[in-house]
Design a protein around this motif. Structure first.
Motif, PDB file in Angstrom:
ATOM      1  N   LEU A  54      23.402 -16.230 -60.678  1.00 29.48           N
ATOM      2  CA  LEU A  54      24.569 -17.095 -60.870  1.00 29.48           C
ATOM      3  C   LEU A  54      24.225 -18.575 -60.733  1.00 29.48           C
ATOM      4  O   LEU A  54      25.098 -19.410 -60.522  1.00 29.48           O
ATOM      5  N   MET A  55      22.932 -18.892 -60.887  1.00 28.86           N
ATOM      6  CA  MET A  55      22.528 -20.298 -60.796  1.00 28.86           C
ATOM      7  C   MET A  55      23.274 -21.143 -61.824  1.00 28.86           C
ATOM      8  O   MET A  55      23.412 -20.755 -62.977  1.00 28.86           O
ATOM      9  N   GLY A  56      23.773 -22.280 -61.364  1.00 26.93           N
ATOM     10  CA  GLY A  56      24.448 -23.223 -62.240  1.00 26.93           C
ATOM     11  C   GLY A  56      25.877 -22.858 -62.582  1.00 26.93           C
ATOM     12  O   GLY A  56      26.566 -23.604 -63.253  1.00 26.93           O
ATOM     13  N   ARG A  57      26.355 -21.726 -62.101  1.00 30.23           N
ATOM     14  CA  ARG A  57      27.682 -21.244 -62.484  1.00 30.23           C
ATOM     15  C   ARG A  57      28.771 -21.723 -61.537  1.00 30.23           C
ATOM     16  O   ARG A  57      28.604 -21.706 -60.326  1.00 30.23           O
ATOM     17  N   THR A  58      29.893 -22.113 -62.110  1.00 29.26           N
ATOM     18  CA  THR A  58      31.062 -22.508 -61.321  1.00 29.26           C
ATOM     19  C   THR A  58      32.318 -21.794 -61.812  1.00 29.26           C
ATOM     20  O   THR A  58      33.412 -22.112 -61.368  1.00 29.26           O
ATOM     21  N   MET A  66      28.530 -10.534 -59.837  1.00 25.00           N
ATOM     22  CA  MET A  66      27.312 -10.157 -60.540  1.00 25.00           C
ATOM     23  C   MET A  66      26.669  -9.031 -59.756  1.00 25.00           C
ATOM     24  O   MET A  66      26.565  -9.101 -58.523  1.00 25.00           O
ATOM     25  N   LEU A  67      26.264  -7.989 -60.467  1.00 26.25           N
ATOM     26  CA  LEU A  67      25.579  -6.859 -59.855  1.00 26.25           C
ATOM     27  C   LEU A  67      24.124  -6.884 -60.289  1.00 26.25           C
ATOM     28  O   LEU A  67      23.823  -6.818 -61.479  1.00 26.25           O
ATOM     29  N   PHE A  68      23.243  -7.001 -59.311  1.00 27.43           N
ATOM     30  CA  PHE A  68      21.812  -6.973 -59.554  1.00 27.43           C
ATOM     31  C   PHE A  68      21.350  -5.531 -59.377  1.00 27.43           C
ATOM     32  O   PHE A  68      21.625  -4.917 -58.338  1.00 27.43           O
ATOM     33  N   ILE A  69      20.673  -5.006 -60.383  1.00 19.23           N
ATOM     34  CA  ILE A  69      20.152  -3.645 -60.319  1.00 19.23           C
ATOM     35  C   ILE A  69      18.632  -3.730 -60.312  1.00 19.23           C
ATOM     36  O   ILE A  69      18.029  -4.274 -61.241  1.00 19.23           O
ATOM     37  N   THR A  83      22.564 -22.835 -57.045  1.00 18.71           N
ATOM     38  CA  THR A  83      23.826 -22.097 -57.115  1.00 18.71           C
ATOM     39  C   THR A  83      24.902 -22.938 -56.440  1.00 18.71           C
ATOM     40  O   THR A  83      24.896 -23.098 -55.219  1.00 18.71           O
ATOM     41  N   PRO A  84      25.845 -23.491 -57.229  1.00 21.11           N
ATOM     42  CA  PRO A  84      26.830 -24.427 -56.689  1.00 21.11           C
ATOM     43  C   PRO A  84      27.991 -23.792 -55.924  1.00 21.11           C
ATOM     44  O   PRO A  84      28.713 -24.493 -55.231  1.00 21.11           O
TER      45      PRO A  84
END
Length: 145
Positions: A54-58, A66-69, A83-84
């Motif tokens: 989610l870097m840079g996401r607002t 977000m689901l990391f698998i 990550t803001p």
């Protein structure tokens, strides 16, 4: 059609950046003591998607995440670099039980956030959501995409 026009259409239709970037989205359900909670999650299953996160996401809404698998269960390590938004990072084992939660992470921090226990899945949601919904270690994710 120009890129600007396509971007305008996405905005007008309310399509999230996940759709615009081609990341697949699914519904994930977490069962806590006070009920079942649904999140619309972007799936990060490739190394590149996991690295971007989610870097840079607002633009994350309260019912999104977000689901990391990961290919296999193990100790997982995250950080908030670029990550803001403050997040709750929920570490989930291969048995679909929540192992630990790193609540209210610090935006832009490069401090390492460990899972503490082996995890195969990691769910990121807006900071404070886990506490608001009563989600805690031991709760079960009943639907993983």
């Amino acid at each position: 059609m120009t890129v600007l026009r396509i971007a305008f259409i996405f905005v007008m239709l309310g399509i999230t950046s996940a759709v615009a970037t081609g990341v697949r989205t699914e519904t994930l359900e977490v069962r806590s003591t006070n009920g079942t909670h649904e999140f619309q999650v972007e799936i990060a299953e490739t190394a590149a998607e996991r690295a971007q996160g989610l870097m840079g996401r607002t633009d994350l809404a309260v019912d999104q995440g977000m689901l990391f698998i990961f290919p296999q269960s193990g100790l997982q390590y995250f950080w908030m670099k670029n990550t803001p938004s403050s997040l709750d990072i929920i570490f989930i084992g291969s048995d679909y039980k929540i192992k630990s939660i790193a609540a209210n992470t610090v935006p832009y921090s490069e401090e390492i956030i460990p899972s503490g226990l082996p995890s195969r899945y990691v769910l990121e949601v807006l900071a404070g959501r886990a506490a608001e919904l009563g989600i805690k270690p031991g709760d079960r994710v009943i639907r993983i995409p």
